[in-house]
Enzyme design. Structure first.
Site, PDB file in Angstrom:
ATOM      1  N   HIS A 260      11.613 -36.506 -35.209  1.00 28.74           N
ATOM      2  CA  HIS A 260      11.023 -37.831 -35.374  1.00 28.74           C
ATOM      3  C   HIS A 260      12.026 -38.814 -35.969  1.00 28.74           C
ATOM      4  O   HIS A 260      12.253 -39.896 -35.422  1.00 28.74           O
ATOM      5  CB  HIS A 260       9.793 -37.683 -36.283  1.00 28.74           C
ATOM      6  CG  HIS A 260       8.959 -38.901 -36.427  1.00 28.74           C
ATOM      7  ND1 HIS A 260       8.353 -39.528 -35.367  1.00 28.74           N
ATOM      8  CD2 HIS A 260       8.602 -39.616 -37.541  1.00 28.74           C
ATOM      9  CE1 HIS A 260       7.658 -40.569 -35.796  1.00 28.74           C
ATOM     10  NE2 HIS A 260       7.802 -40.642 -37.109  1.00 28.74           N
ATOM     11  N   PHE A 261      12.657 -38.434 -37.074  1.00 26.86           N
ATOM     12  CA  PHE A 261      13.627 -39.300 -37.742  1.00 26.86           C
ATOM     13  C   PHE A 261      15.015 -39.064 -37.140  1.00 26.86           C
ATOM     14  O   PHE A 261      15.921 -38.540 -37.789  1.00 26.86           O
ATOM     15  CB  PHE A 261      13.623 -39.035 -39.249  1.00 26.86           C
ATOM     16  CG  PHE A 261      12.480 -39.679 -39.975  1.00 26.86           C
ATOM     17  CD1 PHE A 261      12.564 -40.990 -40.416  1.00 26.86           C
ATOM     18  CD2 PHE A 261      11.306 -38.984 -40.213  1.00 26.86           C
ATOM     19  CE1 PHE A 261      11.510 -41.600 -41.088  1.00 26.86           C
ATOM     20  CE2 PHE A 261      10.246 -39.574 -40.879  1.00 26.86           C
ATOM     21  CZ  PHE A 261      10.345 -40.894 -41.315  1.00 26.86           C
TER      22      PHE A 261
END
Length: 278
Positions: A260-261
């Site tokens: 996600h990051f």
């Protein structure tokens, strides 16, 4: 090397914090972070682009160093960012949107299509097929915002959940700095922060309801769009990146081997994609 300036501005009686770097007369790239982060998520990206762009990265209302919004809704978050662009005199700009920053950025684009020069969406979703099965408890909260269901999604605010969001999908979690999740967890532990975030999780349903509005904007305004996606994101699936081509056939879609990051491990690759695109 361009200096990064850390500034506060009054917007609607509240203070909004933002980071800024790059030549003041360069093309503007507005960087919008996601949950549970703040503009510090762009700490590695900004130096890689500051020679070419004027970079403006606000902390969304209620996040980081910014005051809470008037109401804990995505419309209020958008009001805050919209007001900041007015204060800073940003008449034309490209958007970099991630997670919560995506519906904020897309709402801003719907309001002011003439201001948007291009969109970079990094794991910033706008399609139902991009939502993974991990959204099930949150969807139940949307369906029935009872105290029990509100408590059930409180796990999203737990320190171990933040760490999981940062590391899940990263091929080598030892490459993910703890600085990001540590700052996020400190912010989530502040008095009143839980109410802001639980309200926003509930209001996220309004973003899904607005997907058709976003799609109409894509089709009518035809903004150049780059979707650069961490392919291992547990929340926003690769299908969500591919779906942009449905309304923007010329959209560029790239994947990196990240979660996600994605900026935590792939800032250089993403910066290169942005430089090629813009």
């Amino acid at each position: 090397m361009s200096h990064i300036r850390y500034q506060r501005s009054k917007v609607g009686g509240r203070e909004l914090f933002h980071r800024e770097a790059g030549p003041p007369d360069a093309p503007v790239l507005l960087l919008l972070h996601g949950f549970p982060s703040a503009s510090h998520m762009f700490r590695d990206l900004i130096p890689l682009l500051a020679d070419r762009f004027r970079l403006v990265a606000p902390d969304l209302p209620g996040f980081g160093h910014s005051d809470p919004p008037e109401r804990n809704t995505f419309e209020s978050l958008t009001d805050g960012v919209d007001g900041l662009t007015e204060v800073l005199g940003l008449e034309r700009f490209a958007l970099y949107v991630f997670d919560y920053g995506a519906p904020v950025g897309f709402r801003l684009a719907v309001r002011h299509p003439e201001r948007i020069t291009a969109i970079v969406t990094q794991n910033g979703n706008a399609y139902e097929e991009g939502l993974s099965a991990d959204w099930a408890p949150i969807r139940e909260y949307w369906r029935d915002p009872s105290a029990a269901n509100r408590d059930a999604v409180r796990v999203m605010l737990a320190p171990e959940t933040t760490i999981w969001q940062y590391t899940k999908g990263a091929p080598d979690p030892s490459l993910v700095s703890p600085d990001g999740w540590s700052l996020d967890n400190c912010a989530l532990a502040r008095p009143g922060a839980d109410a802001v975030q639980l309200d926003l999780l509930l209001d996220y349903a309004s973003n899904v309801a607005a997907y058709p509005v976003f799609h109409e904007y894509f089709r009518t305004a035809r903004p150049p769009l780059l979707a650069v996606w961490g392919r291992n994101d547990p929340y926003f699936l690769p299908a969500g990146a591919e779906a942009f081509r449905r309304d923007l056939p010329d959209a560029e879609v790239r994947f990196v081997d990240a979660g996600h990051f994605a900026l935590e491990t792939h800032a250089s690759a993403i910066a290169g994609a942005i430089r090629d695109f813009l």
